[in-house]
Design a protein around this motif. Structure first.
Motif, short mmCIF file in Angstrom:
data_model
loop_
_atom_site.label_atom_id
_atom_site.label_comp_id
_atom_site.label_asym_id
_atom_site.label_seq_id
_atom_site.Cartn_x
_atom_site.Cartn_y
_atom_site.Cartn_z
N LEU A 35 0.84 -1.19 0.00
CA LEU A 35 0.00 0.00 0.00
C LEU A 35 0.88 1.24 0.00
N GLU A 36 0.59 2.14 -0.91
CA GLU A 36 1.36 3.38 -1.03
C GLU A 36 0.36 4.54 -1.03
N ARG A 37 0.59 5.49 -0.15
CA ARG A 37 -0.41 6.54 0.00
C ARG A 37 -0.45 7.49 -1.20
N ALA A 44 11.69 9.61 -0.76
CA ALA A 44 13.12 9.82 -1.03
C ALA A 44 13.61 9.01 -2.23
N SER A 45 13.00 7.85 -2.45
CA SER A 45 13.48 6.97 -3.53
C SER A 45 13.32 7.57 -4.92
N GLY A 46 12.38 8.50 -5.04
CA GLY A 46 12.17 9.13 -6.35
C GLY A 46 13.16 10.25 -6.62
N GLY A 50 21.13 7.75 -6.57
CA GLY A 50 21.30 6.36 -6.99
C GLY A 50 22.73 5.87 -7.00
N MET A 51 23.60 6.56 -6.28
CA MET A 51 24.98 6.06 -6.22
C MET A 51 25.07 4.82 -5.34
N LEU A 52 25.91 3.89 -5.76
CA LEU A 52 26.14 2.66 -5.00
C LEU A 52 27.58 2.78 -4.51
N PRO A 184 -3.52 5.45 1.74
CA PRO A 184 -2.69 5.46 2.96
C PRO A 184 -3.10 4.36 3.93
N VAL A 185 -2.14 3.86 4.64
CA VAL A 185 -2.45 3.02 5.80
C VAL A 185 -2.61 3.99 6.97
N VAL A 186 -3.75 3.89 7.66
CA VAL A 186 -3.99 4.84 8.75
C VAL A 186 -3.78 4.20 10.12
N HIS A 339 17.29 3.97 6.26
CA HIS A 339 18.48 3.70 5.44
C HIS A 339 19.26 4.97 5.09
N TYR A 340 18.73 6.11 5.54
CA TYR A 340 19.46 7.39 5.47
C TYR A 340 20.01 7.63 4.06
N ARG A 341 21.32 7.70 3.89
CA ARG A 341 21.89 8.03 2.57
C ARG A 341 22.13 6.79 1.71
N ASN A 342 21.70 5.62 2.19
CA ASN A 342 22.08 4.38 1.53
C ASN A 342 20.92 3.47 1.19
N GLY A 343 19.73 4.04 1.05
CA GLY A 343 18.56 3.19 0.81
C GLY A 343 18.58 2.50 -0.54
N VAL A 344 19.12 3.17 -1.54
CA VAL A 344 19.19 2.55 -2.86
C VAL A 344 20.27 1.48 -2.83
N LEU A 345 21.43 1.84 -2.27
CA LEU A 345 22.52 0.87 -2.13
C LEU A 345 22.07 -0.39 -1.39
N LEU A 346 21.38 -0.18 -0.27
CA LEU A 346 21.07 -1.32 0.62
C LEU A 346 19.69 -1.94 0.39
C1 LIG Z 1 18.78 14.00 -2.45
C2 LIG Z 1 18.97 12.56 -2.07
C3 LIG Z 1 19.99 11.82 -2.63
C4 LIG Z 1 20.15 10.48 -2.28
N1 LIG Z 1 21.14 9.76 -2.90
C5 LIG Z 1 21.31 8.45 -2.59
C6 LIG Z 1 22.29 7.69 -3.25
O1 LIG Z 1 23.03 8.21 -4.10
N2 LIG Z 1 22.42 6.37 -2.92
C7 LIG Z 1 21.63 5.78 -1.97
O2 LIG Z 1 21.79 4.60 -1.73
N3 LIG Z 1 20.67 6.49 -1.34
C8 LIG Z 1 20.51 7.81 -1.62
N4 LIG Z 1 19.55 8.54 -0.96
C9 LIG Z 1 18.83 7.92 0.14
C10 LIG Z 1 17.66 7.11 -0.36
O3 LIG Z 1 16.90 7.87 -1.25
C11 LIG Z 1 16.79 6.65 0.82
O4 LIG Z 1 17.56 6.00 1.80
C12 LIG Z 1 15.72 5.67 0.33
O5 LIG Z 1 15.04 6.20 -0.78
C13 LIG Z 1 14.71 5.37 1.44
O6 LIG Z 1 13.75 4.51 0.88
P1 LIG Z 1 12.45 4.11 1.66
O7 LIG Z 1 11.71 3.17 0.81
O8 LIG Z 1 12.81 3.72 3.05
O9 LIG Z 1 11.66 5.50 1.84
P2 LIG Z 1 10.85 6.39 0.79
O10 LIG Z 1 11.46 6.32 -0.56
O11 LIG Z 1 10.70 7.74 1.41
O12 LIG Z 1 9.45 5.65 0.68
C14 LIG Z 1 8.50 5.66 1.71
C15 LIG Z 1 7.14 5.61 1.05
O13 LIG Z 1 6.14 5.38 2.04
C16 LIG Z 1 4.97 6.08 1.65
N5 LIG Z 1 4.15 6.25 2.84
C17 LIG Z 1 4.38 7.01 3.93
N6 LIG Z 1 3.42 6.89 4.84
C18 LIG Z 1 2.53 6.00 4.32
C19 LIG Z 1 1.29 5.46 4.80
N7 LIG Z 1 0.79 5.79 6.00
N8 LIG Z 1 0.62 4.59 4.00
C20 LIG Z 1 1.11 4.24 2.79
N9 LIG Z 1 2.27 4.74 2.28
C21 LIG Z 1 2.98 5.59 3.05
C22 LIG Z 1 5.51 7.38 1.08
O14 LIG Z 1 4.58 8.02 0.24
C23 LIG Z 1 6.75 6.91 0.33
O15 LIG Z 1 6.51 6.61 -1.02
C24 LIG Z 1 19.32 9.88 -1.32
C25 LIG Z 1 18.27 10.62 -0.77
C26 LIG Z 1 18.09 11.94 -1.13
C27 LIG Z 1 16.93 12.72 -0.54
#
Ligand SMILES: Cc1cc2nc3c(=O)[nH]c(=O)nc-3n(C[C@H](O)[C@H](O)[C@H](O)COP(=O)(O)OP(=O)(O)OC[C@H]3O[C@@H](n4cnc5c(N)ncnc54)[C@H](O)[C@@H]3O)c2cc1C
Length: 388
Positions: A35-37, A44-46, A50-52, A184-186, A339-346
């Motif tokens: 489920l995606e709201r 952040a993923s969009g 995307g660096m690894l 959204p999940v509420v 996953h902070y700065r490493n979500g794509v990597l990890l």
């Molecule tokens: C500028 C920038 C550069 C980056 N560069 C890198 C990089 O080079 N390499 C790297 O590895 N990482 C990078 N990162 C970090 C990476 O983007 C994040 O660690 C990763 O995207 C986190 O993924 P996620 O799925 O946890 O969160 P998100 O991508 O934030 O996804 C969470 C999703 O949950 C949805 N959501 C929230 N609440 C609800 C709800 N109640 N019900 C349903 N859906 C909900 C949101 O809409 C969202 O789509 C970068 C981040 C930024 C901002």
């Protein structure tokens, strides 16, 4: 709800982490609903560059560095499998990163990194200042004058984050996963000490397991059930540039910014680090900071055109390590965030390990040290948790 709608696992959040988990769960035969709201990769993923890049900022080897190296190794086979599965090129490339030193003290630090990483057998080379212009033509002119050399890390890679999310979702959907966007999940539904599914504005979706992968918004749902998840945003802003025939050959990284060349000629300039900022809109100050930092190291980018600018909220724990594991106190709830700065990597390694643990109870392997219980004293999870 019919029993056909019931899922083995419901995932909250359609970012790279949620979609990686969905992908590996469906490979293992699970019935998954995500489920995606908003829409997939809305967080952040969009926005991610995307660096690894496990090596570029690693001052020494520790369990997190080892985790990141393993995370990087997952991408090449995954990209190949996704191309085969759904015909989408996620633009995985091993383009390498050139990390430049602007000062003598940066040179000393980078040469220290170069020594221990080479001794460890990792691809790491030192490039003298005078050779930088040959190595990266965009640095000609400034190389010998402004820069004190660079660390060349040939094995670092990149992938296009939103496309990775899209390909994972397509592949998971092919195996029967249900992706529900705009929903959204509420709340998290529970029966006693167990989760029983999730609540949306219109229905309860039942499942044996719920995975909370809602990025920086994960604590909002945690709070509903008394879990105090220590996750906060670190906002990052990013610009999309075009070099009109003069793009860098490789990723150029300095302390304050990086330039990531894409196969289609786009050059990504990132990224700011803004603690505790929940406003995901780009700002003039952010754009200014990035532009100044880039022009200082690579004056040639001054002629690049701007295609767009974005911001995203990186989910971060206080120690900046991921939060991946079963939530204490509520059976069947899995947390995968921070996953902070490493979500794509990890993401892929997280997805594979989480799926294996949910399906087979096999544990989280190298992710085990990054469980939520490390913040146990700060959990505020009601009697069922404090009883444990
Ligand atoms: C500028 C920038 C550069 C980056 N560069 C890198 C990089 O080079 N390499 C790297 O590895 N990482 C990078 N990162 C970090 C990476 O983007 C994040 O660690 C990763 O995207 C986190 O993924 P996620 O799925 O946890 O969160 P998100 O991508 O934030 O996804 C969470 C999703 O949950 C949805 N959501 C929230 N609440 C609800 C709800 N109640 N019900 C349903 N859906 C909900 C949101 O809409 C969202 O789509 C970068 C981040 C930024 C901002």
């Amino acid at each position: 709800m019919t029993s056909a709608d019931r899922a083995d696992v419901v995932i909250v959040g359609g970012g790279v982490v949620g979609c990686c988990i969905a992908y590996y769960l469906t490979l293992g035969g699970a019935r998954v609903t995500l489920l995606e709201r908003a829409h997939l990769a809305a967080g952040a993923s969009g926005v991610a560059a995307g660096m690894l890049a496990p090596q570029v900022e690693a001052p020494f080897a520790d369990p997190f560095f080892e985790l990141c190296l393993l995370g990087r190794a997952e991408h090449a086979p995954l990209a190949a499998a996704l191309l085969e599965d759904v015909g989408l090129d996620v633009e995985y490339r091993q383009t390498g990163i050139l990390r430049v030193a602007r000062t003598e003290s940066e040179r000393v630090d980078l040469q220290r990194m170069w020594r221990w990483q080479s001794a460890r057998g990792l691809a790491a080379e030192w490039v003298d200042s005078d050779d930088l212009g040959t190595c990266e033509p965009l640095l000609r002119g400034v190389a010998g004058r402004l820069l004190a050399g660079a660390l060349w890390l040939a094995d670092e890679g990149q992938v296009r984050g939103p496309r990775l999310v899209q390909a994972l979702a397509m592949a998971a959907a092919q195996r029967g996963a249900r992706f529900v966007e705009g929903t959204p999940v509420v709340d998290i539904a529970r029966q006693g000490e167990r989760v029983s599914g999730v609540q949306t504005p219109t229905e309860v979706i039942e499942s044996d397991t719920v995975v909370l992968a809602a990025g920086v918004w994960s604590p909002d749902l945690g709070r509903r059930i008394g879990l105090d998840l220590p996750v906060a945003p670190v906002k990052g802003q990013i610009l999309s540039l075009r070099g009109l025939g003069k793009t860098p050959r490789r990723v150029i990284w300095c302390g304050e910014c990086y330039l990531v060349p894409r196969p289609d000629g786009e050059v990504v300039l990132g990224a700011t680090e803004e603690e505790g900022n929940y406003d995901a809109r780009p700002t003039l100050a952010g754009v200014n900071r990035l532009t100044e930092a880039a022009l200082e190291v690579v004056p040639a980018v001054g002629s690049f055109s701007i295609d767009g600018f974005w911001a995203g909220l990186r989910p971060a724990a206080p120690d900046r390590f991921p939060l991946v594991g079963w939530a204490p106190g509520l059976e069947g709830l899995f947390v995968a965030t921070a996953h902070y700065r490493n979500g794509v990597l990890l993401g892929p390694l997280t997805g594979r390990r989480v799926a294996e643990d949910i399906l087979h109870g096999s544990g989280l392997g190298e992710l085990a040290p990054f469980g939520p219980e490390r913040f146990d004293s700060s959990w505020n999870a009601g009697p069922s948790v404090t009883d444990r």
